[in-house]
Design a protein around this motif. Structure first.
Motif, PDB file in Angstrom:
ATOM      1  N   ASN A 379       0.810  -1.226   0.000  1.00 20.21           N
ATOM      2  CA  ASN A 379       0.000   0.000   0.000  1.00 20.21           C
ATOM      3  C   ASN A 379       0.844   1.278   0.000  1.00 20.21           C
ATOM      4  N   SER A 381       2.478   4.623  -1.770  1.00 14.97           N
ATOM      5  CA  SER A 381       2.056   5.501  -2.856  1.00 14.97           C
ATOM      6  C   SER A 381       3.099   6.580  -3.101  1.00 14.97           C
ATOM      7  N   ASN A 410      -0.629  -3.188  -4.106  1.00 15.71           N
ATOM      8  CA  ASN A 410      -1.333  -1.904  -4.165  1.00 15.71           C
ATOM      9  C   ASN A 410      -0.412  -0.681  -4.249  1.00 15.71           C
ATOM     10  N   ARG A 412       1.017   2.542  -5.731  1.00 13.33           N
ATOM     11  CA  ARG A 412       0.256   3.523  -6.509  1.00 13.33           C
ATOM     12  C   ARG A 412       1.196   4.659  -6.863  1.00 13.33           C
ATOM     13  N   ASN A 413       1.239   5.022  -8.114  1.00 17.09           N
ATOM     14  CA  ASN A 413       2.074   6.164  -8.498  1.00 17.09           C
ATOM     15  C   ASN A 413       1.345   7.043  -9.497  1.00 17.09           C
ATOM     16  N   GLN A 442      -0.665   0.238  -9.531  1.00 14.84           N
ATOM     17  CA  GLN A 442      -1.365   1.121 -10.451  1.00 14.84           C
ATOM     18  C   GLN A 442      -0.467   2.329 -10.724  1.00 14.84           C
TER      19      GLN A 442
ATOM     20  N   THR B 365      -1.704  -1.204 -14.816  1.00 17.68           N
ATOM     21  CA  THR B 365      -2.718  -1.424 -13.797  1.00 17.68           C
ATOM     22  C   THR B 365      -3.380  -2.774 -13.981  1.00 17.68           C
TER      23      THR B 365
END
Lengths: 507, 422
Positions: A379, A381, A410, A412-413, A442, B365
């Protein structure tokens, strides 16, 4: 198009030679002999009164360095550096004790006056000469309570921290803020524990060189649960001719701690290129947050591209703990060559990395800068906002890496890098590396390159705003997202610097 | 070549160098061609590119190319049915042209072996820039191929299909195509076969002024094959090239796309689909030069990664200093469906002109959970719903081609892939 032609003319006319901070202070220097060898390192270590383990650490790095090759992958060109033609140590001879501020060399204080930056630091340094008034102010503020906007300065004049202010106040809060040399002497256990854990001595050519010969820099330690009561700041100045500046900064935030660190740079005008190879290491433990802001305005060289600082910097933050956060904000307007990639290792679960950058290049400046976001924990980011503005004959490159490792669930960027080109002799380049090894990652990346939109310019000018101001307005709008991430005082200076850097090209 | 000197040759490097010694006397070419071949093998002797070579950063050929099969003249490869019905088929089977050369009005077809023997093709063998390992490999060993010339103003009635089919061993082919001023053509390039072949294939397209070409590359190698391919194109004034690329096979695949928008008003469109399964390593690397003013390009690459597959997309757009008014847009979207898979993207912009509009976007993704929920809420089971979404993700690119028979044929290929790998 009149706008384009006009802009080109302005770029041609631009006088990058008028370096605002180009002056030289005459303070006697204490130098190590020119050149680099084990003896130089022993000399530095001895001068710094360092323990044996530190010397060993340096020597190991030096031996490693001898086996390395200078990297050539960056999009910058410069004549080969003769590492034997550089002084690796220069200390002002009249070094005052860091606690007795009255002993500060008046020449040194004049330097701050000449900097002419309307910052809190200026006031504080002026206050240094009137300690009583300052003390009164503290009394009013009461114990441990600090007026907002106060900034502590650890000034680096060439290679030695000459003056450290507000140390006592910080000490009350349990924050250690001192030069790295002092930290090595006073807090060896902390230095030993963290130094080289983010940027190991084996990391890269310049970092390894720095590990061998670093002469000074800042050390910040914020203990568990403490929110650093003021913003910490260092001014770097490269003063003596041919002195490589090898700073080492180490910032540690323990569990739940917070610190905002400001770094700003100016340097006097020089004919010969000067080398600067700094290393900055940040460590954020559980729930800690470090905000690191830089305004870099070193001498970019003259109108023909002669002179100027070579800035080869390794900056890296390690989000070691859970829920930790590291945020880099940089405004790069100076240096002949910039080679700089402030990075975040997102090791702790739920950690967050941010990178906000404005890189302005003019004249013959070459910028190759960007960031790395390495997602290791769950998680995690990251967010990257990079704004490059190229004018004159400069080359401006964004180079960044975002990667998610197998276990980085998970991740995230979001990355956005925009470039603005002013004039037809400059170049803007974008080289992102996006690597995903986890399906729940993602990643979004977008980049644009363009010149100032004719429509926008027309819209603004139609309302009676002169062209130069209109362009300035649009450029300000272009970089706004980054400027607003800077601490207030810095934001003011940053806007001013962008103006100076593009003087004559965008007003 | 700027390749690092390597202390010891790998088995594959040794095999390639040995193979050159053995094959040399059998390879066609006059003195000049032989000099080019020698130069090429010298470049290979310096070592295959490693990840230290920037353009090979994600495909460490030296490490990945573990074995090189010997040349095998005995294996038989068979021509396949054309992708588009009624196409004129030019088959290259196991490294040699086969069958009678067709006669189409305004189209000249020659075997490349002939053009190598008489030396007229020698100048076109020059490598592309630095680190051109595929070009070097192909130049050293190229034995045959088709040389196609479409005369000015000609529009062949049927699509032209170039087939490169192997059944093992090594094959090295080249397909130079010249499309004259104002000519129009649809060209299909099929790359397929069986067995653990090593294939190098170079297509060279020269587009005259006002010419229009739709070029489809369909790569369906078996999952044991190594496929190293290059597509080079030079675009004339106001010419239009639409390139469609589909990678749906191969163990180690590198497809390079090198395009020079060299004529004012040239328009380049690239649409690509990479369907990656098993433990394939598939790399699509594009270098696009906008060298003159007023050219435009759009590139859209869609990738689906399953299993232990590794995908790479490198796309570099260079805008020269005088190439004002360039309009270039590139997008690379990836669905990473497996935790064992990986995808790396490096979309680069290198811009020296100021009056341009350039941009790129890249995403990686998983399937959007909202979309999945939407379909499943309507009673569609998860597997079907996922299949639908993934297919829609790539089919979008095909639909853009708009030519009905082409869209239908490609969608049929897509269905076929999803049936085997879905």
């Amino acid at each position: 198009m009149p706008a384009v032609q006009d802009t080109i003319d302005r770029v041609r006319k631009i006088d990058v030679d008028q370096y605002k901070y180009g002056f030289e202070t005459e303070i006697e220097m204490d130098k190590a002999p020119k050149g680099l060898s084990e003896d130089t390192i022993r000399f530095i270590s001895k001068k710094k009164d360092e323990p044996q383990w530190m010397l060993e650490w340096r020597l190991e790095a030096f031996r490693r360095w001898l086996t390395l090759e200078e990297p050539t992958w960056a999009r910058v060109n410069y004549p080969k550096i003769d590492f034997q033609d550089i002084y690796y140590y220069a200390a002002p001879k009249s070094t005052p004790g860091p606690t007795s501020l009255e002993e500060v060399d008046p020449e040194l204080l004049k330097v701050y006056e000449k900097l002419g930056i309307p910052l809190k630091e200026q006031e504080i340094l002026a206050g240094v000469q009137k300690p009583k008034a300052e003390a009164d102010e503290f009394d009013e503020a009461g114990d441990n309570v600090y007026k907002s906007g106060r900034v502590a300065v650890d000034a680096v004049f060439d290679s030695v921290s000459v003056v450290t202010t507000f140390k006592k106040e910080l000490a009350q809060a349990g924050v250690i803020f001192c030069s790295i040399s002092e930290a090595i002497r006073e807090h060896p256990e902390l230095v030993k524990k963290y130094l080289g854990t983010v940027v190991p001595t084996t990391d890269n050519y310049y970092a390894t060189l720095n590990s061998a010969v670093f002469t000074d820099g800042s050390f910040v330690f914020v203990p568990k649960g403490v929110r650093c009561p003021m913003e910490l700041s260092t001014y770097f100045r490269i003063n003596e001719k041919n002195t490589g500046q090898f700073e080492r900064t180490l910032i540690i935030c323990e569990d739940g701690a917070y610190v905002s660190y400001l770094e700003g740079c100016t340097a006097p005008q020089r004919d010969e290129n000067q080398l600067h190879a700094a290393v900055v290491e940040l460590v954020a433990l559980d729930d800690a947050e470090i905000k690191y802001s830089t305004v870099q305005n070193w001498y970019p060289g003259d109108a023909q591209g002669k002179g100027g600082i070579y800035n080869f910097v390794t900056k890296r933050g390690d989000c070691r703990g859970k829920n930790s956060k590291i945020s880099w904000t940089q405004v790069e307007t100076g240096s002949a060559i910039t080679w700089k990639y402030p990075s975040c290792i997102l090791r702790g679960d739920n950690s967050r990395g941010e990178f906000y950058s404005i890189a302005v290049s003019n004249g013959y400046q070459q910028v190759d800068s960007g960031t790395k976001m390495l997602h290791l924990g769950k998680n995690t980011s990251s967010r990257i906002i990079s704004k490059g503005i190229a004018a004159g004959f400069s080359q401006n490159t964004y180079r960044g890496q975002v990667s998610a490792h197998r276990k980085a669930e998970n991740a995230r960027n979001f990355t956005q890098c925009d470039s603005l080109l002013i004039g037809e002799d400059c170049g803007a380049h974008t080289v992102p590396y996006i690597e995903a090894k986890n399906s729940s990652a993602q990643f979004e990346h977008e980049a644009t390159t363009s010149k100032i939109s004719e429509d926008q310019l027309f819209y603004v000018m139609q309302r009676g705003i002169p062209q130069e101001e209109a362009i300035a307005l649009i450029v300000n709008g272009f970089v706004k997202e980054v400027i607003q991430e800077l601490p207030m005082e810095f934001a003011v200076e940053a806007q001013k610097l962008i103006g100076i850097s593009l003087e004559g090209s965008v007003g | 070549m700027n390749m690092h000197a390597t202390p010891q040759r790998t088995a594959a490097e040794t095999a390639l160098i040995d193979a050159f010694g053995e094959r040399l006397s059998l390879l066609p070419g006059d003195g000049e061609v032989m000099v080019k071949r020698d130069d090429a093998i010298e470049a290979l002797k310096a070592g295959l590119p490693t990840k230290r070579i920037e353009s090979w950063h994600y495909t460490d050929l030296r490490r990945l190319l573990t074995s090189v099969p010997a040349h095998d003249g005995a294996v038989q490869a068979k021509a396949i049915a054309p992708l588009l019905e009624g196409s004129t088929v030019l088959s290259a089977l196991n490294g040699a042209t086969a069958g009678k050369l067709p006669s189409i009005e305004g189209v000249t077809v020659q075997s490349l072996a002939e053009k190598l023997t008489d030396g007229s093709f020698a100048p076109a063998l020059d490598p592309y820039g630095f680190d051109d390992a595929i070009g070097a490999l192909n130049t050293a060993f190229v034995a045959d191929g088709y040389f196609v010339d479409i005369a000015d103003g000609t529009e062949p009635e049927t699509p032209l299909e170039l087939q490169n089919v192997q059944a093992g061993g090594q094959t090295h082919m080249r397909f130079p195509v010249r499309v004259g001023t104002g000519a129009k053509a649809t060209i299909v390039e099929r790359q397929t076969g069986e067995g653990a072949a090593l294939v190098s294939s170079v297509s060279q397209l020269v587009l005259g002024d006002d010419a229009e070409v739709l070029w489809l590359i369909v790569q369906e190698q078996p999952d044991t094959a190594t496929h190293l391919a290059q597509f080079k194109a030079k675009l004339g004034k106001n010419s239009k090239l639409t390139l469609f690329l589909m990678n749906a096979g191969g163990k180690l695949v590198r497809q390079e796309i090198i395009v020079d928008a060299a004529g004012e008003g040239a328009v380049f469109t690239l649409r690509g689909i990479n369907l990656l399964a098993g433990d394939t390593h598939t790399d699509v690397t594009m270098v696009l030069d906008h060298s003159v003013p007023h050219t435009s390009s759009t590139e859209v690459i869609r990738n689906v990664v399953t299993g232990k597959a590794r995908g790479v997309f490198q796309g570099r757009i260079n805008v020269a200093q005088y190439a004002q008014k360039t309009d270039a847009k590139m997008a690379c979207n990836t669905l990473l469906l497996s935790d064992d898979g990986e995808f790396s993207a490096k979309p680069e912009l290198e811009i020296f002109a100021d009056d341009v509009q350039c941009g790129h976007g890249a995403t990686v993704t998983e399937i959007d959970h909202n979309h999945l929920f939407y379909l499943m809420a309507r009673g569609i089971d998860e597997k079907t719903a996922r299949g639908l979404l993934v297919k829609a993700f790539v089919a979008e690119v095909i639909e853009e081609l708009e030519v009905e028979p082409v869209v239908e044929a490609l969608e049929a290929l897509l269905d076929g892939w999803f049936q085997t790998h879905g």
